[in-house]
Design a protein around this motif. Structure first.
Motif, mmCIF file in Angstrom:
data_model
loop_
_atom_site.group_PDB
_atom_site.id
_atom_site.type_symbol
_atom_site.label_atom_id
_atom_site.label_comp_id
_atom_site.label_asym_id
_atom_site.label_seq_id
_atom_site.Cartn_x
_atom_site.Cartn_y
_atom_site.Cartn_z
ATOM 1 N N ASN A 49 -68.530 1.643 -58.728
ATOM 2 C CA ASN A 49 -69.643 2.598 -58.537
ATOM 3 C C ASN A 49 -69.812 2.811 -56.865
ATOM 4 N N LEU A 50 -70.320 4.095 -56.686
ATOM 5 C CA LEU A 50 -70.421 4.407 -55.128
ATOM 6 C C LEU A 50 -71.561 3.900 -54.674
ATOM 7 N N LYS A 51 -72.461 3.374 -55.431
ATOM 8 C CA LYS A 51 -73.849 2.667 -54.900
ATOM 9 C C LYS A 51 -73.195 1.230 -54.310
ATOM 10 N N GLN A 52 -72.263 0.552 -55.414
ATOM 11 C CA GLN A 52 -71.823 -0.576 -54.745
ATOM 12 C C GLN A 52 -70.737 -0.494 -53.896
ATOM 13 N N THR A 53 -69.833 0.335 -53.842
ATOM 14 C CA THR A 53 -68.499 0.373 -52.952
ATOM 15 C C THR A 53 -68.604 1.979 -52.489
ATOM 16 N N THR A 54 -68.677 1.948 -51.277
ATOM 17 C CA THR A 54 -68.601 3.514 -50.751
ATOM 18 C C THR A 54 -67.234 4.059 -50.889
ATOM 19 N N LEU A 55 -67.293 5.476 -50.923
ATOM 20 C CA LEU A 55 -66.066 5.915 -51.140
ATOM 21 C C LEU A 55 -65.040 5.861 -49.936
ATOM 22 N N LEU A 56 -65.736 5.645 -48.888
ATOM 23 C CA LEU A 56 -64.822 5.263 -47.531
ATOM 24 C C LEU A 56 -64.023 3.994 -47.946
ATOM 25 N N ASP A 57 -64.941 3.049 -48.186
ATOM 26 C CA ASP A 57 -64.192 1.755 -48.526
ATOM 27 C C ASP A 57 -63.389 1.896 -49.804
ATOM 28 N N ALA A 58 -63.383 2.610 -50.538
ATOM 29 C CA ALA A 58 -62.584 2.713 -51.624
ATOM 30 C C ALA A 58 -61.078 3.446 -51.187
ATOM 31 N N ILE A 59 -61.181 4.232 -50.364
ATOM 32 C CA ILE A 59 -60.056 4.933 -49.795
ATOM 33 C C ILE A 59 -59.449 4.204 -48.827
ATOM 34 N N GLN A 60 -60.082 3.368 -47.924
ATOM 35 C CA GLN A 60 -59.432 2.594 -47.095
ATOM 36 C C GLN A 60 -58.675 1.379 -47.685
ATOM 37 N N GLU A 101 -62.705 19.913 -46.421
ATOM 38 C CA GLU A 101 -64.108 19.943 -46.810
ATOM 39 C C GLU A 101 -64.487 19.412 -48.002
ATOM 40 N N ALA A 102 -63.643 19.516 -48.892
ATOM 41 C CA ALA A 102 -63.908 18.491 -50.248
ATOM 42 C C ALA A 102 -64.091 16.945 -50.125
ATOM 43 N N ILE A 103 -63.326 16.709 -48.939
ATOM 44 C CA ILE A 103 -63.374 15.159 -48.672
ATOM 45 C C ILE A 103 -64.973 14.923 -47.709
ATOM 46 N N PHE A 104 -65.255 15.925 -47.127
ATOM 47 C CA PHE A 104 -66.643 15.840 -46.410
ATOM 48 C C PHE A 104 -67.725 15.825 -47.326
ATOM 49 N N GLN A 105 -67.700 16.433 -48.543
ATOM 50 C CA GLN A 105 -68.533 16.359 -49.545
ATOM 51 C C GLN A 105 -68.781 15.401 -50.238
ATOM 52 N N MET A 106 -67.359 14.674 -50.676
ATOM 53 C CA MET A 106 -67.512 13.448 -51.389
ATOM 54 C C MET A 106 -67.740 12.301 -50.484
ATOM 55 N N LEU A 107 -67.591 12.329 -49.406
ATOM 56 C CA LEU A 107 -68.026 11.177 -48.504
ATOM 57 C C LEU A 107 -69.672 10.866 -48.434
ATOM 58 N N THR A 135 -62.978 11.155 -40.839
ATOM 59 C CA THR A 135 -64.237 10.388 -41.194
ATOM 60 C C THR A 135 -64.919 10.684 -39.895
ATOM 61 N N PHE A 136 -64.025 10.493 -38.687
ATOM 62 C CA PHE A 136 -64.838 10.729 -37.428
ATOM 63 C C PHE A 136 -65.569 12.162 -37.481
ATOM 64 N N GLU A 137 -64.770 13.164 -37.760
ATOM 65 C CA GLU A 137 -65.451 14.557 -38.060
ATOM 66 C C GLU A 137 -66.768 14.677 -38.659
ATOM 67 N N TRP A 138 -66.533 13.979 -40.115
ATOM 68 C CA TRP A 138 -67.482 14.042 -41.108
ATOM 69 C C TRP A 138 -68.737 13.403 -40.534
ATOM 70 N N ASP A 139 -68.885 12.272 -39.800
ATOM 71 C CA ASP A 139 -69.883 11.678 -39.063
ATOM 72 C C ASP A 139 -70.480 12.306 -38.155
ATOM 73 N N GLU A 140 -69.838 13.016 -37.099
ATOM 74 C CA GLU A 140 -70.192 14.038 -36.203
ATOM 75 C C GLU A 140 -70.822 14.955 -36.908
ATOM 76 N N ARG A 141 -70.496 15.841 -37.678
ATOM 77 C CA ARG A 141 -71.176 16.792 -38.607
ATOM 78 C C ARG A 141 -72.495 16.435 -39.130
ATOM 79 N N ARG A 142 -72.580 15.013 -39.495
ATOM 80 C CA ARG A 142 -73.757 14.484 -40.463
ATOM 81 C C ARG A 142 -74.561 14.082 -39.277
ATOM 82 N N ASN A 143 -74.249 13.390 -37.968
ATOM 83 C CA ASN A 143 -75.286 13.087 -37.101
ATOM 84 C C ASN A 143 -75.524 14.205 -36.013
ATOM 85 N N GLY A 144 -74.648 15.174 -36.071
ATOM 86 C CA GLY A 144 -74.697 15.937 -34.770
ATOM 87 C C GLY A 144 -75.563 17.167 -35.064
#
Length: 144
Positions: A49-60, A101-107, A135-144
């Protein structure tokens, strides 16, 4: 009487010898089999479940394990997927978006479920960047 007693005794001894040889052979076979490593046919099951495990953790986790297959992501009635080949994400789809773009939305999903389906992948590699770069690009978009 002497000869028939001798025949009975020799027949009994012969039967005992055959039985002993059979027991010795079966016991040796059992010992040899116990030395051979047992191989179990198990499939890799990974879901959460994404509340318990982030998608990034699952991917890693799948990346470290060099897994091959499809990670299905469910968010309500919406469904997406990431395709893994030797631990690398090589394709993604979510809400009419493909690739990065699909990965950005899912993250960005905070709720939902995921399930990994192990299978042999034969499709071409559509994403060449590492998940960390994405992930770095997604984080920059999200916080930038």
């Amino acid at each position: 009487m002497g000869i028939s007693l001798w025949v009975i005794i020799s027949g009994a001894l012969c039967g005992i010898s055959v039985s002993a040889a059979l027991v010795f052979f079966l016991e040796k076979k059992r010992r040899d089999a116990s030395k051979t490593p047992v191989q179990y046919n198990t499939s890799f099951v990974f879901s959460g479940n994404l509340k318990q495990t982030t998608l990034l953790d699952a991917i890693q986790f799948l990346e470290i394990g060099r897994r091959e297959g499809v990670l299905h992501i469910y968010h309500g009635r919406r469904k997406g997927y990431l395709t893994f080949w030797k631990g690398q994400v090589i394709d993604g789809f979510y809400r009419n978006e493909v690739g990065r773009e699909a990965i950005f939305q899912m993250l960005s999903l905070e709720e939902g479920d995921f399930y990994f389906e192990p299978k042999e992948i034969t499709q071409p590699k559509l994403i060449s960047d590492s998940i960390m770069d994405i992930t770095f690009e997604w984080d920059e978009r999200r916080n930038g």
